[in-house]
Structure formats: structure tokens, C-alpha cells
Design a protein around this motif. Structure first.
Motif, PDB file in Angstrom:
ATOM      1  N   ILE A  45       2.619  -7.155   2.655  1.00  0.00           N
ATOM      2  CA  ILE A  45       2.986  -7.261   1.241  1.00  0.00           C
ATOM      3  C   ILE A  45       1.760  -7.544   0.381  1.00  0.00           C
ATOM      4  N   ASP A  46       0.870  -8.439   0.828  1.00  0.00           N
ATOM      5  CA  ASP A  46      -0.336  -8.731   0.055  1.00  0.00           C
ATOM      6  C   ASP A  46      -1.232  -7.500  -0.063  1.00  0.00           C
ATOM      7  N   PHE A  49       0.267  -5.140  -2.514  1.00  0.00           N
ATOM      8  CA  PHE A  49       0.006  -5.582  -3.888  1.00  0.00           C
ATOM      9  C   PHE A  49      -1.405  -5.175  -4.311  1.00  0.00           C
ATOM     10  N   GLN A  50      -2.380  -5.425  -3.445  1.00  0.00           N
ATOM     11  CA  GLN A  50      -3.767  -5.128  -3.782  1.00  0.00           C
ATOM     12  C   GLN A  50      -3.977  -3.640  -4.084  1.00  0.00           C
ATOM     13  N   ILE A  51      -3.545  -2.771  -3.175  1.00  0.00           N
ATOM     14  CA  ILE A  51      -3.787  -1.338  -3.373  1.00  0.00           C
ATOM     15  C   ILE A  51      -2.971  -0.792  -4.542  1.00  0.00           C
ATOM     16  N   SER A  78       5.858  -6.166  -4.597  1.00  0.00           N
ATOM     17  CA  SER A  78       5.006  -6.924  -3.679  1.00  0.00           C
ATOM     18  C   SER A  78       4.527  -8.222  -4.308  1.00  0.00           C
ATOM     19  N   GLN A  79       4.306  -8.221  -5.618  1.00  0.00           N
ATOM     20  CA  GLN A  79       3.895  -9.456  -6.290  1.00  0.00           C
ATOM     21  C   GLN A  79       5.000 -10.503  -6.205  1.00  0.00           C
ATOM     22  N   ALA A  82       8.345  -9.273  -2.085  1.00  0.00           N
ATOM     23  CA  ALA A  82       9.302  -8.389  -1.412  1.00  0.00           C
ATOM     24  C   ALA A  82       8.596  -7.114  -0.961  1.00  0.00           C
ATOM     25  N   LEU A  83       9.046  -6.583   0.158  1.00  0.00           N
ATOM     26  CA  LEU A  83       8.533  -5.294   0.617  1.00  0.00           C
ATOM     27  C   LEU A  83       9.074  -4.225  -0.342  1.00  0.00           C
ATOM     28  N   PRO A  84       8.195  -3.389  -0.885  1.00  0.00           N
ATOM     29  CA  PRO A  84       8.651  -2.360  -1.823  1.00  0.00           C
ATOM     30  C   PRO A  84       9.605  -1.369  -1.165  1.00  0.00           C
TER      31      PRO A  84
END
Length: 108
Positions: A45-46, A49-51, A78-79, A82-84
Motif C-alpha cells: 500500500i505504501d 501511494f508513492q508511485i 492507498s493514502q 486501503a488496497l486500491p
């Protein structure tokens, strides 16, 4: 897809600048569809979020509104921890492939 005329206008109709931006995108993010799929398959998840955050900004700069909107949806999920949605991941990967093909055609 990239709104090429809008991007050119933002670059002051400087074709060299447009080509430079598109080349940088391909170099930095041309494989981002694989990165997204890999991070999704690992429940990272992190990393998602980053990509997605980076892609949202890049697609905004490139005037690729549909791709930017999808990246923003993945970023928001993701922020929030939660898994998108798999459909959003697949849709963004498809847009990335379309954009890559569009850029390769422009740079030829």
C-alpha cells in the motif's frame, strides 16, 4: 492520452521542451505499469501511494487528465490505508501503455 496541443501551449510552443519532457517521462515512468502491478500483487500500500502520487503529478504536467484521475483514485485509496481497486490499477496500466505508445510516436 496526452493533450499534445495543451502541453505544447504550456511549453510556449517549444517543441524541444515538449520532447525533453516526454523523454524524461519515458525514462522515469515508462515501466510504471509493471511497478503498479508488482506493488499491487504484493499488497504494498505504501509503495502504491508513492508511485500513484508521482504519476498523478507527472500526468498533470503532461496534460493527461484521464490517467491523472486514475492515479489520484489509487493515491486516495492507498493514502487511506486501503488496497486500491483492481479495476483502477488495470485501467491506469492500460492508460500508461497508451501514453507510452503515443509518446514513442511523437518522439520518432
Amino acid at each position: 492520452m496526452i493533450a499534445v496541443n495543451e502541453l505544447k501551449a504550456l511549453c510556449g510552443d517549444d517543441d524541444a521542451m515538449v520532447r525533453m519532457l516526454l523523454s524524461i517521462y519515458l525514462e522515469e515512468y515508462g515501466e510504471s505499469d509493471n511497478v503498479l502491478q508488482s506493488r499491487f500483487s504484493k499488497d504494498d500500500i505504501d509503495g502504491l501511494f508513492q508511485i500513484s502520487h508521482e504519476l498523478k503529478g507527472m500526468f498533470s504536467n503532461l496534460c493527461a487528465k484521464d490517467a491523472m484521475t486514475l492515479a489520484q483514485a489509487i493515491e486516495s485509496s492507498s493514502q487511506a490505508g486501503a488496497l486500491p481497486n483492481q479495476n483502477d490499477i488495470n485501467a491506469l496500466c492500460g492508460k500508461i501503455k497508451e501514453i507510452n505508445q503515443q509518446i514513442e510516436g511523437i518522439l520518432q
